[in-house]
Design a protein around this motif. Structure first.
Motif, PDB file in Angstrom:
ATOM      1  N   LEU A  16       9.052  11.778  -7.266  1.00 59.27           N
ATOM      2  CA  LEU A  16       9.235  10.953  -6.072  1.00 59.27           C
ATOM      3  C   LEU A  16      10.650  11.115  -5.537  1.00 59.27           C
ATOM      4  N   LYS A  17      10.770  11.238  -4.225  1.00 59.22           N
ATOM      5  CA  LYS A  17      12.067  11.502  -3.610  1.00 59.22           C
ATOM      6  C   LYS A  17      12.968  10.272  -3.681  1.00 59.22           C
ATOM      7  N   PRO A  18      14.278  10.459  -3.872  1.00 60.27           N
ATOM      8  CA  PRO A  18      15.203   9.318  -3.995  1.00 60.27           C
ATOM      9  C   PRO A  18      15.149   8.361  -2.820  1.00 60.27           C
ATOM     10  N   ALA A  19      15.013   8.885  -1.594  1.00 60.86           N
ATOM     11  CA  ALA A  19      14.973   8.007  -0.424  1.00 60.86           C
ATOM     12  C   ALA A  19      13.750   7.095  -0.473  1.00 60.86           C
ATOM     13  N   TYR A  20      12.631   7.641  -0.928  1.00 60.39           N
ATOM     14  CA  TYR A  20      11.410   6.841  -1.043  1.00 60.39           C
ATOM     15  C   TYR A  20      11.590   5.742  -2.092  1.00 60.39           C
ATOM     16  N   LEU A  21      12.165   6.081  -3.222  1.00 62.26           N
ATOM     17  CA  LEU A  21      12.372   5.094  -4.278  1.00 62.26           C
ATOM     18  C   LEU A  21      13.353   4.010  -3.849  1.00 62.26           C
ATOM     19  N   ALA A  73       1.711  11.489 -12.539  1.00 62.79           N
ATOM     20  CA  ALA A  73       3.145  11.643 -12.278  1.00 62.79           C
ATOM     21  C   ALA A  73       3.707  10.390 -11.614  1.00 62.79           C
ATOM     22  N   PHE A  74       2.939   9.817 -10.689  1.00 58.15           N
ATOM     23  CA  PHE A  74       3.381   8.591 -10.015  1.00 58.15           C
ATOM     24  C   PHE A  74       3.594   7.469 -11.021  1.00 58.15           C
ATOM     25  N   ASN A 101       0.840  -1.197   0.000  1.00 53.93           N
ATOM     26  CA  ASN A 101       0.000   0.000   0.000  1.00 53.93           C
ATOM     27  C   ASN A 101       0.874   1.246   0.000  1.00 53.93           C
ATOM     28  N   LEU A 102       0.875   1.967  -1.108  1.00 52.51           N
ATOM     29  CA  LEU A 102       1.803   3.080  -1.326  1.00 52.51           C
ATOM     30  C   LEU A 102       1.092   4.425  -1.194  1.00 52.51           C
ATOM     31  N   HIS A 103       1.359   5.125  -0.078  1.00 54.97           N
ATOM     32  CA  HIS A 103       0.870   6.492   0.119  1.00 54.97           C
ATOM     33  C   HIS A 103       1.969   7.435  -0.391  1.00 54.97           C
ATOM     34  N   ALA A 104       2.084   7.517  -1.691  1.00 62.85           N
ATOM     35  CA  ALA A 104       3.270   8.131  -2.297  1.00 62.85           C
ATOM     36  C   ALA A 104       3.206   9.640  -2.421  1.00 62.85           C
ATOM     37  N   MET A 151       6.434  13.154  -2.611  1.00 56.49           N
ATOM     38  CA  MET A 151       6.734  13.864  -3.857  1.00 56.49           C
ATOM     39  C   MET A 151       7.188  15.287  -3.550  1.00 56.49           C
ATOM     40  N   GLY A 152       8.099  15.779  -4.367  1.00 55.08           N
ATOM     41  CA  GLY A 152       8.517  17.160  -4.254  1.00 55.08           C
ATOM     42  C   GLY A 152       7.528  18.095  -4.929  1.00 55.08           C
ATOM     43  N   ALA A 153       7.868  19.378  -4.957  1.00 54.94           N
ATOM     44  CA  ALA A 153       6.982  20.372  -5.565  1.00 54.94           C
ATOM     45  C   ALA A 153       6.739  20.097  -7.044  1.00 54.94           C
ATOM     46  N   ASP A 154       7.692  19.419  -7.683  1.00 55.19           N
ATOM     47  CA  ASP A 154       7.544  19.084  -9.099  1.00 55.19           C
ATOM     48  C   ASP A 154       6.891  17.715  -9.314  1.00 55.19           C
TER      49      ASP A 154
END
Length: 502
Positions: A92-97, A137-138, A79-82, A86-89
């Motif tokens: 997805l943030k590198p740490a999350y990936l 975007a996701f 279950n991904l609450h992604a 996410m940044g302003a753009d």
């Protein structure tokens, strides 16, 4: 410990460990039917785990993938609450990936199918325009990252579309499928109907006819007043002690699943039951019955299923204790509930017993009633107490059956009551609702915990639970069934009162 015969074997293993899942090129595919059969039994994981914000605080560990596999499961639905990562753009943030890649790799290494379930359904219901941007975007990023992952990685576009999303849902399915197909033309994608993946909305789900790599999902928590009783996020279901398991309950389940199976056959789409379960405030006996019945009903129709959930609420695995929640695990995967495990679970339960469960322990009171023990080896309950009430009395409590409690009760203790009982009636649709009450056994007969149970002509295990409001010493309380308003016969089997503590 790994052992290798050659140095080259060790190097191959190290390379595999250092290679991200996304780079493990296996451009093969599975039919959605084959995929559904391979991910037959699954469990939802880590939606609300600290792993996403601070991996050092994660409850879920890599070892749990093997535990899940060894426990008889074939798949995990992640279950991904992604959106919050996410940044302003909307990148997805590198740490999350990095965390996500570790999860996918861990699941695959354990031999599990891994479903990447985009789970920001609440945010989407509140703000559809923003949701559509972020969802696209996701999937633009995730589908590109995992385009070469093995087919055991499955995408699920969005969990439980609901409310404002409903009107736009078919368009959102189409736009995100187009994004995914640009890089994953044959990967299986899971899509469910609107209104929280409601099975009654399946006819309104529009899918591209030429895209045959789709698995359709629905979620099942019917009846909500049973499955969500006492859940803090569902304040409309505050009544506790609601049971499940009557013939009517089971007939409703079968009819609902037949409806899904008919839709599946007519549309040539395989089915995943993506979520089901009963919250732990529901009576345990009914939770076990419900969980097993739903899982078996799904399997009988060829549906894959994923239980809600591994950790947190509806729990099937106790992470702090590092052990399975034996009753629920056994209901889901019966072949893993060995005789030894079952005996251990029974012993664990019986240590909380504060009464004698023997049928001979019932004490019947009230004018006009008659009662007698009966033995019948052909019956579901071989020994029972038959109570006959020739005419209804002014008050339900004028006639009853009671069992003494011989254990201490402390304020705040959770008390669980369960009894096997039936109406002695030849009318198959007959019903009678009675009050069961754990109470002080002398004046003023203060009630401690009470519940309503419904008797039918079928033997059923009926139960309720509640919290003791005060202390009661051993020998100062009993459990009583009020039978004074019933005209006719009632049969009572074993009765259990458990004090589960605080």
């Amino acid at each position: 410990m790994f052992k290798f015969k050659t140095l080259s074997g060790l190097l191959v293993m190290l390379c595999a460990l250092l290679t991200p899942v996304a780079a493990m090129a296996q451009p093969t595919s599975l039919t959605p039917e084959a995929q559904t059969q391979s991910m037959r039994r699954g469990v939802n994981i880590i939606g609300y785990d600290p792993i996403w914000s601070d991996p050092a605080k994660a409850r879920f560990q890599q070892k749990h993938f093997k535990i899940i596999k060894d426990g008889g499961f074939d798949a995990v639905r992640v279950n991904l609450h992604a959106f919050e990562h996410m940044g302003a753009d909307n990148r997805l943030k590198p740490a999350y990936l990095k965390t996500l890649d570790g999860v996918v790799k861990g699941a695959l290494d354990a031999g599990l199918t891994v479903i990447l379930d985009q789970h920001n359904f609440n945010e989407c219901a509140k703000d559809v325009p923003t949701c559509r941007i972020k969802l696209k975007a996701f999937w633009t990023q995730v589908s590109a990252i995992y385009k070469d992952a093995p087919p055991q990685v499955v995408f699920e576009i969005l969990n439980e579309p609901n409310m404002a999303v409903d009107a736009a849902w078919n368009d959102m399915v189409a736009e995100n499928l187009a994004i995914i197909r640009a890089t994953n033309p044959t990967r299986n994608v899971i899509v469910g109907p609107q209104s929280w993946n409601n099975l009654d909305q399946l006819p309104n789900l529009k899918l591209p006819e030429n895209d045959r790599h789709i698995i359709v999902t629905f979620h099942y928590y019917t009846p909500m007043e049973f499955t969500h009783q006492g859940a803090s996020w569902s304040p409309q279901y505050t009544q506790l002690g609601i049971t499940w398991g009557s013939k009517g309950d089971r007939d409703q389940l079968e009819a609902n699943f037949d409806k899904v199976a008919a839709w599946s056959k007519a549309n040539n789409r395989p089915i995943l039951l993506g979520e089901f379960g009963a919250y732990d405030k529901a009576p345990l006996a009914s939770r076990i019955a419900y969980t097993a019945a739903v899982a078996r009903a799904a399997e009988a129709r060829g549906f894959a299923w994923a239980y809600w959930q591994f950790d947190s609420d509806f729990v099937v695995y106790d992470v702090p204790a590092d052990s399975w929640n034996a009753p629920i695990h056994g209901a889901l995967i019966p072949e893993k509930a060995s005789a030894t495990q079952a005996a251990g679970a029974e012993d664990d339960i019986l240590k909380y017993l504060i009464n004698s469960p023997k049928v001979s322990g019932w004490a019947v009171y009230g004018e006009g009633q008659t009662h007698a023990l009966r033995q019948d080896k052909s019956s579901v309950v071989k020994s029972a107490l038959r109570v006959t009430v020739p005419a209804a009395r002014p008050n339900p409590w004028d006639i009853g059956a009671a069992v003494a409690l011989n254990g201490n009760i402390k304020k705040g203790d959770k008390l669980v009551f369960a009894v096997m009982a039936r109406l002695d009636s030849a009318e198959p649709t007959a019903k009678a609702q009675i009050t069961a009450i754990i109470q002080q056994n002398e004046a003023p007969y203060t009630g401690i915990v009470s519940g309503q149970i419904t008797l039918t002509p079928q033997w059923e295990t009926l139960s309720f639970a509640g919290i003791a409001p005060a202390d009661y010493p051993a020998g100062k309380a009993n459990v009583s069934l009020h039978l004074g308003h019933i005209k006719g016969g009632v049969e009572l089997g074993p009765v259990y009162v458990l004090n589960m503590g605080q």
